[in-house]
Write an enzyme that holds these catalytic residues in place. Structure first.
Site, PDB file in Angstrom:
ATOM      1  CG  ASP A  14       7.610   5.175  -3.121  1.00 44.50           C
ATOM      2  OD1 ASP A  14       8.363   4.201  -2.981  1.00 44.50           O
ATOM      3  OD2 ASP A  14       6.419   5.176  -2.739  1.00 44.50           O
ATOM      4  CD  GLU A  31       9.702   1.555  -6.175  1.00 44.70           C
ATOM      5  OE1 GLU A  31       9.988   0.558  -5.523  1.00 44.70           O
ATOM      6  OE2 GLU A  31       8.707   2.256  -5.915  1.00 44.70           O
TER       7      GLU A  31
HETATM    8  C1  5J7 Z   1       4.796  -1.824  -5.336  1.00 50.19           C
HETATM    9  C2  5J7 Z   1       4.939  -2.472  -6.546  1.00 50.19           C
HETATM   10  O1  5J7 Z   1       4.365  -2.018  -7.677  1.00 50.19           O
HETATM   11  C3  5J7 Z   1       5.705  -3.615  -6.633  1.00 50.19           C
HETATM   12  O2  5J7 Z   1       5.861  -4.248  -7.840  1.00 50.19           O
HETATM   13  C4  5J7 Z   1       6.327  -4.101  -5.475  1.00 50.19           C
HETATM   14  O3  5J7 Z   1       7.094  -5.196  -5.587  1.00 50.19           O
HETATM   15  C5  5J7 Z   1       6.163  -3.423  -4.264  1.00 50.19           C
HETATM   16  C6  5J7 Z   1       5.394  -2.305  -4.190  1.00 50.19           C
HETATM   17  C7  5J7 Z   1       5.187  -1.593  -2.936  1.00 50.19           C
HETATM   18  O4  5J7 Z   1       5.500  -0.261  -2.919  1.00 50.19           O
HETATM   19  C8  5J7 Z   1       5.262   0.513  -1.834  1.00 50.19           C
HETATM   20  C9  5J7 Z   1       5.564   1.868  -1.895  1.00 50.19           C
HETATM   21  C10 5J7 Z   1       5.321   2.644  -0.785  1.00 50.19           C
HETATM   22  O5  5J7 Z   1       5.600   3.950  -0.822  1.00 50.19           O
HETATM   23  C11 5J7 Z   1       4.794   2.114   0.355  1.00 50.19           C
HETATM   24  C12 5J7 Z   1       4.492   0.784   0.411  1.00 50.19           C
HETATM   25  O6  5J7 Z   1       3.994   0.243   1.540  1.00 50.19           O
HETATM   26  C13 5J7 Z   1       4.715  -0.041  -0.697  1.00 50.19           C
HETATM   27  C14 5J7 Z   1       4.401  -1.447  -0.658  1.00 50.19           C
HETATM   28  O7  5J7 Z   1       3.906  -1.967   0.359  1.00 50.19           O
HETATM   29  C15 5J7 Z   1       4.679  -2.202  -1.817  1.00 50.19           C
HETATM   30  O8  5J7 Z   1       4.391  -3.563  -1.863  1.00 50.19           O
HETATM   31  C16 5J7 Z   1       4.724  -4.502  -0.827  1.00 50.19           C
HETATM   32  O9  5J7 Z   1       5.679  -5.460  -1.252  1.00 50.19           O
HETATM   33  C17 5J7 Z   1       5.248  -6.346  -2.303  1.00 50.19           C
HETATM   34  C18 5J7 Z   1       6.324  -7.382  -2.585  1.00 50.19           C
HETATM   35  C19 5J7 Z   1       3.989  -7.076  -1.961  1.00 50.19           C
HETATM   36  O10 5J7 Z   1       3.559  -7.769  -3.107  1.00 50.19           O
HETATM   37  C20 5J7 Z   1       2.962  -6.043  -1.591  1.00 50.19           C
HETATM   38  O11 5J7 Z   1       1.810  -6.729  -1.171  1.00 50.19           O
HETATM   39  C21 5J7 Z   1       3.472  -5.154  -0.469  1.00 50.19           C
HETATM   40  O12 5J7 Z   1       3.619  -5.920   0.707  1.00 50.19           O
HETATM   41  C22 5J7 Z   1       3.066  -5.323   1.861  1.00 50.19           C
HETATM   42  O13 5J7 Z   1       4.101  -4.709   2.573  1.00 50.19           O
HETATM   43  C23 5J7 Z   1       2.403  -6.362   2.727  1.00 50.19           C
HETATM   44  O14 5J7 Z   1       1.366  -6.962   1.980  1.00 50.19           O
HETATM   45  C24 5J7 Z   1       1.843  -5.648   3.942  1.00 50.19           C
HETATM   46  O15 5J7 Z   1       1.309  -6.618   4.821  1.00 50.19           O
HETATM   47  C25 5J7 Z   1       2.952  -4.895   4.664  1.00 50.19           C
HETATM   48  O16 5J7 Z   1       2.395  -4.127   5.710  1.00 50.19           O
HETATM   49  C26 5J7 Z   1       3.619  -3.948   3.679  1.00 50.19           C
HETATM   50  C27 5J7 Z   1       4.834  -3.265   4.281  1.00 50.19           C
HETATM   51  O17 5J7 Z   1       5.311  -2.222   3.433  1.00 50.19           O
HETATM   52  C28 5J7 Z   1       6.328  -2.516   2.570  1.00 50.19           C
HETATM   53  O18 5J7 Z   1       6.805  -3.593   2.474  1.00 50.19           O
HETATM   54  C29 5J7 Z   1       6.839  -1.399   1.770  1.00 50.19           C
HETATM   55  C30 5J7 Z   1       7.468  -1.671   0.589  1.00 50.19           C
HETATM   56  C31 5J7 Z   1       8.028  -0.650  -0.247  1.00 50.19           C
HETATM   57  C32 5J7 Z   1       8.454  -1.047  -1.496  1.00 50.19           C
HETATM   58  C33 5J7 Z   1       9.020  -0.153  -2.342  1.00 50.19           C
HETATM   59  O19 5J7 Z   1       9.457  -0.540  -3.562  1.00 50.19           O
HETATM   60  C34 5J7 Z   1       9.198   1.169  -1.960  1.00 50.19           C
HETATM   61  O20 5J7 Z   1       9.767   2.015  -2.819  1.00 50.19           O
HETATM   62  C35 5J7 Z   1       8.776   1.565  -0.729  1.00 50.19           C
HETATM   63  C36 5J7 Z   1       8.192   0.666   0.117  1.00 50.19           C
END
Ligand code: 5J7
Ligand code: CA
Length: 512
Positions: free
Chosen positions: A212, A248
């Site tokens: 991740d 990822e």
């Molecule tokens: C990282 C990146 O480099 C990227 O390009 C992307 O599109 C997303 C992420 C990303 O990765 C995560 C990995 C984790 O292990 C845990 C995480 O919480 C994240 C994560 O949050 C994350 O980015 C979210 O989605 C993007 C589109 C936004 O631009 C980010 O700001 C972020 O959004 C946030 O999501 C909100 O701002 C926040 O308010 C909310 O609480 C949070 C909720 O968590 C997630 O949505 C988790 C997403 C996630 C994505 C993954 O790819 C993944 O493998 C696991 C979790």
């Protein structure tokens, strides 16, 4: 193969690119948020008999349990410890799953969250999936143990301590991703704890890891951790087998961090594949199916033998993350099946099939306000079991795309044509396409607004074949449509544009 050989030399070991699936079991299925007991049963009753190679599981380690929003899917991406004790089950259930899946030749890849722990505002207490105590504000995770020394505090150069600027490599890798406490992977102690966690999983029989948030870690730190991994368990894998690694990295272009920086460590997710395939199949931005003629490296994707590809993933299927609105999901089932059939028929990349749960999708001003929702759960918050309907589909809110007969049969198609080159491409210059795989399989898709009626060279031996989209071969007859291939390899493809699934696919194992 040249690319791989060169990288293997750089990366130190070829085997990190090898998925360790049985011969001619070529696809991965992501059983998102499934419980270990359900996965064990699914390996035996469905995945092995239908030729699935491996399962990507949700993160198996202890995670935070959130109240607001109520137990969202992303709480599993906020680790509290490396105890195997999660919403999906405990260590005993995990061990049983890995054993039973391996025993029927289905591999398990664990989703490992090693860039960070929970969010900085995660509070303090025992609101964790195993009841371990932690204090996010003090950066204290005694169940590992990690203390504040084990996090990247001094190294982050952004005013807020969070990643603010994706054009600054140091921020992306040393600051907090949306406030998640960023581990100091430069420290031997932290590397050692992570290696210990991954080796525990290897001891239990996993075949590899989905890493991740790899973009947020320095490749050289990851290289040290991976070099500390044991070889795979010789109960199921040949001596000297290295864990399969896929990382990822969300690289859509336009940022200084690119997928290629990770090629030396293992495979990498190709997010352009998902975003572009959705755009083409939806026919947005003037895209046409005919443009898929040079799909793959011809679209500036990474080399095929490094790519992990998918129509959608757990993140971008809810409008999160890369790809945005173009990404196709089970909510658009007709186009989704078409995209999945194309992906599984096309030779590019290692394919991963998504298997989702339904949630109360509700758009307000173009945004799904329920995109946070976790898996189907009981009143006490425990995850519901995957129930099965008499027609083999899933109940209790589980979508089970991997059981949709069109998708399952194309997974089998991919196994049958494994290793064969793309052959006999045809298109009408618009949205009707067809192609074969060597002399073993052939597919035709009509995504135009008019009927397709054309005779094509299939490359297949003469005979009567069962279409695997409308039905399949059962005994000596077809349950769906039939395609007749003449002595010179030609066949008539008639596909109404209004058909339930405007796709025909045949392969050697469906010859009557
Ligand atoms: C990282 C990146 O480099 C990227 O390009 C992307 O599109 C997303 C992420 C990303 O990765 C995560 C990995 C984790 O292990 C845990 C995480 O919480 C994240 C994560 O949050 C994350 O980015 C979210 O989605 C993007 C589109 C936004 O631009 C980010 O700001 C972020 O959004 C946030 O999501 C909100 O701002 C926040 O308010 C909310 O609480 C949070 C909720 O968590 C997630 O949505 C988790 C997403 C996630 C994505 C993954 O790819 C993944 O493998 C696991 C979790
Ligand atoms: Ca980091």
């Amino acid at each position: 193969m040249k690319v791989l050989a060169a990288l293997a030399f750089l990366g130190g070991c070829l085997a990190q690119y090898t998925p360790h699936t049985l011969p001619n079991r070529t696809s991965i299925v992501h059983l998102f948020e499934w419980r270990w007991t359900d996965i064990a049963a699914e390996c035996e009753r469905y995945l092995a008999p239908n030729g699935y190679g491996a399962v990507q599981i949700s993160p198996p380690n202890e995670h935070i349990v959130l109240q607001n929003p109520w137990r969202p899917w992303w709480q599993r991406y906020q680790p509290i410890s490396y105890k195997l004790c999660s919403r999906s089950g405990n260590e005993e259930e995990f061990r049983d799953m890995v054993t039973r899946c391996n025993n029927v030749g289905v591999r398990i890849y664990a989703d490992v969250v090693i860039n960070h722990m929970c969010g900085a505002s995660g509070g303090s207490g025992t609101h964790s999936s195993c009841g371990s105590h932690f204090d996010a504000g003090a950066e204290d995770f005694p169940a590992v143990p990690y203390t504040s020394w084990d996090f990247n505090n001094g190294k982050c150069n952004s005013p807020s301590g969070n990643i603010e600027n994706y054009n600054d490599i140091n921020q992306v890798r040393n600051c907090r991703l949306v406030s998640l406490l960023d581990l100091a992977l430069g420290k031997d102690y932290v590397r050692g704890k992570i290696a210990e966690y991954l080796n525990h999983l290897v001891d239990l029989g996993v075949a590899g890891f989905r890493v991740d948030a790899a973009k947020h870690m320095w490749p050289c730190d990851m290289a040290v951790i991976f070099s500390q991994l044991k070889d795979l368990d010789t109960r199921w894998f040949s001596r000297g087998s290295r864990p399969f690694i896929y990382q990822e990295v969300i690289d859509q272009g336009g940022e200084p961090i690119s997928s290629s920086q990770y090629f030396g460590l293992g495979r990498v997710t190709e997010f352009k594949y998902s975003a572009k395939l959705g755009t083409v199949v939806r026919r947005w931005n003037g895209e046409k199916m005919a443009y898929l003629r040079n799909w793959g490296e011809g679209w500036a994707f990474m080399p095929s033998d490094l790519a992990l590809v998918f129509v959608d993933n757990h993140d971008n299927q809810r409008g999160h993350g890369a790809g945005g609105a173009s990404v196709l999901t089970f909510w658009d089932s007709r186009l989704y099946k078409m995209a999945a059939a194309f992906m599984l028929a096309h030779p590019y990349g290692l394919t991963r099939v998504m298997s989702s749960f339904r949630w109360d999708r509700h758009f307000v001003n173009g945004k799904d306000v329920n995109d946070w929702m976790g898996p189907p759960s009981n009143d006490d918050g425990s995850t519901k079991k995957v129930s099965l309907n008499p027609d083999t589909t899933c109940g209790n809110g589980w979508v089970c795309e991997h059981r949709w007969h069109q998708i399952r049969n194309m997974v089998i198609f991919r196994n049958v044509v494994n290793g064969e080159p793309l052959a006999n491409w045809w298109d009408n210059g618009s949205n009707q396409i067809a192609f074969g795989r060597g002399t073993r399989g052939f597919i035709a898709i009509n995504n135009d607004d008019w009927n397709m009626n054309v005779t094509l060279q299939t490359g297949l031996p003469a005979g009567m074949y069962c279409d695997v989209i409308s039905g399949q071969k059962e005994g000596d007859h077809c349950t769906g449509l039939r395609v007749s291939v003449t002595a010179d390899g030609q066949a008539l493809f008639h596909i109404n544009n209004t058909a339930d699934d405007p796709t025909l696919a045949i392969h050697l194992d469906t010859k009557l």
